[in-house]
Design a protein around this motif. Structure first.
Motif, PDB file in Angstrom:
ATOM      1  N   VAL A   4     -46.931  -2.753  33.892  1.00 29.81           N
ATOM      2  CA  VAL A   4     -46.197  -3.762  33.119  1.00 29.81           C
ATOM      3  C   VAL A   4     -46.062  -3.315  31.661  1.00 29.81           C
ATOM      4  O   VAL A   4     -44.984  -3.432  31.049  1.00 29.81           O
ATOM      5  N   GLN A   5     -47.135  -2.774  31.105  1.00 29.30           N
ATOM      6  CA  GLN A   5     -47.090  -2.308  29.719  1.00 29.30           C
ATOM      7  C   GLN A   5     -46.142  -1.124  29.565  1.00 29.30           C
ATOM      8  O   GLN A   5     -45.378  -1.043  28.601  1.00 29.30           O
ATOM      9  N   LEU A   6     -46.195  -0.191  30.528  1.00 27.51           N
ATOM     10  CA  LEU A   6     -45.299   0.970  30.460  1.00 27.51           C
ATOM     11  C   LEU A   6     -43.843   0.540  30.599  1.00 27.51           C
ATOM     12  O   LEU A   6     -42.957   1.131  29.962  1.00 27.51           O
ATOM     13  N   ALA A   7     -43.590  -0.471  31.426  1.00 26.41           N
ATOM     14  CA  ALA A   7     -42.223  -0.990  31.543  1.00 26.41           C
ATOM     15  C   ALA A   7     -41.765  -1.591  30.218  1.00 26.41           C
ATOM     16  O   ALA A   7     -40.606  -1.418  29.809  1.00 26.41           O
ATOM     17  N   ALA A   8     -42.677  -2.296  29.542  1.00 25.34           N
ATOM     18  CA  ALA A   8     -42.336  -2.867  28.235  1.00 25.34           C
ATOM     19  C   ALA A   8     -42.052  -1.770  27.214  1.00 25.34           C
ATOM     20  O   ALA A   8     -41.146  -1.906  26.375  1.00 25.34           O
TER      21      ALA A   8
ATOM     22  N   PHE B 246     -38.543  -0.061  28.411  1.00 32.15           N
ATOM     23  CA  PHE B 246     -37.335  -0.905  28.455  1.00 32.15           C
ATOM     24  C   PHE B 246     -37.387  -2.047  27.445  1.00 32.15           C
ATOM     25  O   PHE B 246     -36.795  -3.101  27.682  1.00 32.15           O
ATOM     26  N   ALA B 247     -38.078  -1.836  26.334  1.00 32.62           N
ATOM     27  CA  ALA B 247     -38.204  -2.898  25.332  1.00 32.62           C
ATOM     28  C   ALA B 247     -36.858  -3.427  24.848  1.00 32.62           C
ATOM     29  O   ALA B 247     -36.665  -4.643  24.767  1.00 32.62           O
ATOM     30  N   PRO B 248     -35.875  -2.569  24.529  1.00 38.48           N
ATOM     31  CA  PRO B 248     -34.591  -3.114  24.064  1.00 38.48           C
ATOM     32  C   PRO B 248     -33.886  -3.965  25.111  1.00 38.48           C
ATOM     33  O   PRO B 248     -33.106  -4.856  24.763  1.00 38.48           O
ATOM     34  N   VAL B 249     -34.150  -3.698  26.388  1.00 38.25           N
ATOM     35  CA  VAL B 249     -33.518  -4.469  27.458  1.00 38.25           C
ATOM     36  C   VAL B 249     -34.264  -5.768  27.708  1.00 38.25           C
ATOM     37  O   VAL B 249     -33.658  -6.826  27.929  1.00 38.25           O
ATOM     38  N   LEU B 250     -35.609  -5.706  27.681  1.00 33.96           N
ATOM     39  CA  LEU B 250     -36.423  -6.871  28.009  1.00 33.96           C
ATOM     40  C   LEU B 250     -36.480  -7.878  26.872  1.00 33.96           C
ATOM     41  O   LEU B 250     -36.613  -9.082  27.119  1.00 33.96           O
ATOM     42  N   ALA B 251     -36.406  -7.421  25.629  1.00 31.63           N
ATOM     43  CA  ALA B 251     -36.517  -8.335  24.484  1.00 31.63           C
ATOM     44  C   ALA B 251     -35.194  -9.056  24.260  1.00 31.63           C
ATOM     45  O   ALA B 251     -34.150  -8.411  24.083  1.00 31.63           O
TER      46      ALA B 251
ATOM     47  N   ILE C 249     -41.097 -14.627  19.398  1.00 34.16           N
ATOM     48  CA  ILE C 249     -42.433 -14.103  19.715  1.00 34.16           C
ATOM     49  C   ILE C 249     -42.393 -13.194  20.927  1.00 34.16           C
ATOM     50  O   ILE C 249     -43.055 -12.149  20.954  1.00 34.16           O
ATOM     51  N   LEU C 250     -41.636 -13.549  21.956  1.00 34.77           N
ATOM     52  CA  LEU C 250     -41.550 -12.695  23.142  1.00 34.77           C
ATOM     53  C   LEU C 250     -41.017 -11.320  22.789  1.00 34.77           C
ATOM     54  O   LEU C 250     -41.562 -10.298  23.238  1.00 34.77           O
ATOM     55  N   SER C 251     -39.985 -11.269  21.980  1.00 34.42           N
ATOM     56  CA  SER C 251     -39.416  -9.980  21.583  1.00 34.42           C
ATOM     57  C   SER C 251     -40.429  -9.152  20.806  1.00 34.42           C
ATOM     58  O   SER C 251     -40.544  -7.934  21.010  1.00 34.42           O
ATOM     59  N   ARG C 252     -41.166  -9.797  19.930  1.00 36.66           N
ATOM     60  CA  ARG C 252     -42.142  -9.070  19.129  1.00 36.66           C
ATOM     61  C   ARG C 252     -43.306  -8.582  19.991  1.00 36.66           C
ATOM     62  O   ARG C 252     -43.834  -7.491  19.771  1.00 36.66           O
ATOM     63  N   ILE C 253     -43.719  -9.380  20.982  1.00 35.93           N
ATOM     64  CA  ILE C 253     -44.793  -8.943  21.878  1.00 35.93           C
ATOM     65  C   ILE C 253     -44.361  -7.721  22.679  1.00 35.93           C
ATOM     66  O   ILE C 253     -45.119  -6.764  22.846  1.00 35.93           O
ATOM     67  N   VAL C 254     -43.122  -7.744  23.180  1.00 31.28           N
ATOM     68  CA  VAL C 254     -42.622  -6.620  23.974  1.00 31.28           C
ATOM     69  C   VAL C 254     -42.580  -5.351  23.131  1.00 31.28           C
ATOM     70  O   VAL C 254     -43.049  -4.280  23.563  1.00 31.28           O
ATOM     71  N   PHE C 255     -42.038  -5.432  21.925  1.00 29.61           N
ATOM     72  CA  PHE C 255     -41.954  -4.244  21.075  1.00 29.61           C
ATOM     73  C   PHE C 255     -43.325  -3.839  20.538  1.00 29.61           C
ATOM     74  O   PHE C 255     -43.566  -2.664  20.279  1.00 29.61           O
ATOM     75  N   ALA C 256     -44.221  -4.810  20.366  1.00 29.21           N
ATOM     76  CA  ALA C 256     -45.569  -4.476  19.889  1.00 29.21           C
ATOM     77  C   ALA C 256     -46.330  -3.646  20.915  1.00 29.21           C
ATOM     78  O   ALA C 256     -47.261  -2.913  20.544  1.00 29.21           O
ATOM     79  N   THR C 257     -45.970  -3.762  22.199  1.00 24.55           N
ATOM     80  CA  THR C 257     -46.616  -2.935  23.222  1.00 24.55           C
ATOM     81  C   THR C 257     -46.448  -1.460  22.895  1.00 24.55           C
ATOM     82  O   THR C 257     -47.365  -0.659  23.114  1.00 24.55           O
ATOM     83  N   ARG C 258     -45.272  -1.096  22.402  1.00 24.21           N
ATOM     84  CA  ARG C 258     -45.053   0.302  22.006  1.00 24.21           C
ATOM     85  C   ARG C 258     -46.029   0.719  20.907  1.00 24.21           C
ATOM     86  O   ARG C 258     -46.651   1.785  20.981  1.00 24.21           O
ATOM     87  N   ILE C 259     -46.153  -0.117  19.891  1.00 21.08           N
ATOM     88  CA  ILE C 259     -46.998   0.231  18.750  1.00 21.08           C
ATOM     89  C   ILE C 259     -48.456   0.348  19.172  1.00 21.08           C
ATOM     90  O   ILE C 259     -49.135   1.333  18.870  1.00 21.08           O
ATOM     91  N   ASN C 260     -48.959  -0.664  19.879  1.00 21.81           N
ATOM     92  CA  ASN C 260     -50.376  -0.679  20.233  1.00 21.81           C
ATOM     93  C   ASN C 260     -50.732   0.425  21.222  1.00 21.81           C
ATOM     94  O   ASN C 260     -51.791   1.060  21.087  1.00 21.81           O
TER      95      ASN C 260
END
Length: 279
Positions: free
Chosen positions: A22-26, A29-34, A65-76
């Motif tokens: 799930v994290q790797l998908a985020a 595909f963050a631009p698509v999911l957010a 918040i959902l968009s930020r959580i999805v993109f934050a997965t990349r950072i973390n």
């Protein structure tokens, strides 16, 4: 194949692997999911609760918040993987050298590692980030420095138990040099137990990243990062605005849990081989 079957037979391992996917998908595909840009503020949508328009609500700046959580997965994940990867490489090299060559310099290196470990993690992390700056790569470097002593000590302990084994003496008698003995004969046997710690350490790195950001020593706004999001919503919790901190906090929990479960499953898989090596 037997190790793969052992891993697949573990419910904890499967759950951890599923959460990792799930994290790797985020990440991929963050631009698509957010549904919204992660740093786009909308004052007119400030502090909206979860709704069909904003599934997890908005923060005080009106950012989704959902968009930020999805993109934050990349950072973390980026910080966690790079910091632990760098610490693993450096720690393994140091551990092999100080375990194989016992003497003044090896003792001095261990005392330097003791010096690093003597500081509280957050205090040392805050000091290093304050000196280097609150950038993503600086946070990764700081965490790598914090994790090096752990890997070095683990590898050193394994090397000390292996350096006098018969297969090492046989390799020396066959004409192998120190470098060949260390990295071709000892290291493959010493590194296996340490690999189990890598997964757990990634979870710890994610938790420390969030902790440093929460206290203001990690990445800066408006970068989407889980700990920073929790900190931004902490003051609104007493006002009943719970969604700003709750959902990023759950993301941290699930991410750390996934790597802890994977580490536990890897320990179960590696245990038989470790026992066989000891015999």
């Amino acid at each position: 194949m037997s190790r793969l079957r052992t891993f697949l037979s573990s419910p904890a391992g499967l759950l951890g692997f599923g959460l990792l996917l799930v994290q790797l998908a985020a990440v991929a595909f963050a631009p698509v999911l957010a549904p919204y840009p992660p740093t786009e503020a909308d004052p007119l949508s400030s502090l909206q609760p979860p709704s069909p328009e904003h599934w997890l609500g908005t923060d005080v700046s009106g950012m989704d918040i959902l968009s930020r959580i999805v993109f934050a997965t990349r950072i973390n994940l980026l910080i966690g993987l790079t910091s632990v990867g760098a610490a693993f490489v450096a720690g393994v090299a140091i551990g092999v050298l100080v375990g194989f060559y016992r003497g003044f310099w090896a003792g001095l290196a261990m005392r330097a590692l003791d010096f690093l470990q003597a500081f509280p993690v957050f205090v040392l992390g805050m000091a290093l980030v304050a000196v280097m700056g609150q950038e993503i790569w600086n946070v990764a470097i700081v965490l790598a420095v914090l994790f090096i002593p752990m890997f070095a000590r683990q590898v050193r302990g394994e090397v000390l138990s292996l350096r006098d084994r018969p297969f090492v003496r046989a390799a020396r008698c066959s004409g192998a040099g120190d470098i060949s003995i260390m990295f071709h004969h000892i290291l493959p046997n010493a590194v296996t137990p340490v690999l189990v710690q890598v997964s757990i350490s990634i979870g710890m790195a994610i938790l420390l990243t969030a902790g440093l950001s929460f206290i203001g020593a990690g990445v800066r706004m408006p970068t989407p990062e889980w700990g920073l999001m929790v900190a931004n919503g902490a003051q609104q919790m007493i006002l009943g605005i719970w969604w700003i901190s709750l959902f990023p906090g759950l993301a941290i929990m699930l991410s750390v849990l996934s790597f802890a479960l994977l580490g536990d499953a890897a320990r179960r898989v590696m245990a038989p081989s470790a026992g066989a090596m000891g015999r």
